[in-house]
Design an enzyme around this catalytic site. Structure first.
Site, PDB file in Angstrom:
ATOM      1  CE  LYS A 194      32.789  36.701  43.995  1.00 41.80           C
ATOM      2  NZ  LYS A 194      33.249  36.735  45.401  1.00 41.80           N
ATOM      3  CE1 TYR A 236      36.378  32.377  45.696  1.00 39.84           C
ATOM      4  CE2 TYR A 236      34.287  31.420  45.045  1.00 39.84           C
ATOM      5  CZ  TYR A 236      35.178  32.491  45.055  1.00 39.84           C
ATOM      6  OH  TYR A 236      34.846  33.671  44.432  1.00 39.84           O
ATOM      7  CG  HIS A 270      37.095  35.762  41.871  1.00 40.55           C
ATOM      8  ND1 HIS A 270      37.660  35.587  43.111  1.00 40.55           N
ATOM      9  CD2 HIS A 270      37.984  35.278  40.968  1.00 40.55           C
ATOM     10  CE1 HIS A 270      38.848  35.012  42.964  1.00 40.55           C
ATOM     11  NE2 HIS A 270      39.068  34.807  41.678  1.00 40.55           N
ATOM     12  CD  GLU A 283      41.391  32.455  40.727  1.00 37.23           C
ATOM     13  OE1 GLU A 283      41.641  32.413  41.939  1.00 37.23           O
ATOM     14  OE2 GLU A 283      41.100  33.525  40.129  1.00 37.23           O
TER      15      GLU A 283
END
Ligand code: CMP
Length: 141
Positions: free
Chosen positions: A11, A51, A117, A128
């Protein structure tokens, strides 16, 4: 059907502080093979789509701002028991609760800026991974 793949993002907090190399090293040393890897920067709308499952949560808008605040690294990883083993390697969502030696304990700043994540199920790992990578971008042999 259980698979041996998971999906991760390094991230903005971790990338911005120069921790991407150290995190990738920990991932490799834990026995994960990297099948796909991409440095990119999300805009707010794309972060929101990724998200979307959290859109009713109070932290959703802040999360979208944060995830679009700087570059991220997205990757598909392979290992036996990938989803569960990776979640063990990264530690609890809140770094205050993460075990010693986990990626989040070592590198996360807060429950939001939590360094990495990791997918929470085989099904989400597939969804994802497909969000960031086409089949042609994934090493398959
Ligand atoms: P991640 O595992 O990527 O999945 C959802 C993300 O939302 C999570 O990591 C955090 O970055 C963020 N998040 C989860 N819970 C909270 C919370 N209580 N407050 C702020 N951010 C959160």
């Amino acid at each position: 059907m259980a698979t041996n793949r998971t999906f991760t993002m390094i991230k903005p907090d971790a990338f911005g502080e120069g921790n991407a190399g150290a995190i990738l090293k920990m991932i490799e040393e834990a026995g994960f093979n990297i099948l796909a890897l991409k440095l990119t920067k999300l805009d707010k709308a794309t972060a929101g789509k990724f998200y979307a499952v959290h859109k009713e949560r109070p932290f959703y808008m802040d999360l979208c701002d944060y995830m679009s605040s700087g570059p991220i690294i997205a990757a598909i990883l392979e290992k036996d028991n990938a989803v569960a083993d990776f979640r063990k390697l990264i530690g609890a969502t809140n770094p205050k609760e993460a075990e010693e030696g986990t990626i989040r304990k070592l590198f996360a700043k807060s429950i939001e800026a939590n360094a990495v994540h990791g997918s929470d199920s085989d099904e989400n790992a597939k969804i994802e991974g497909s969000f960031f990578f086409s089949e042609l971008e994934i090493i398959n042999d």
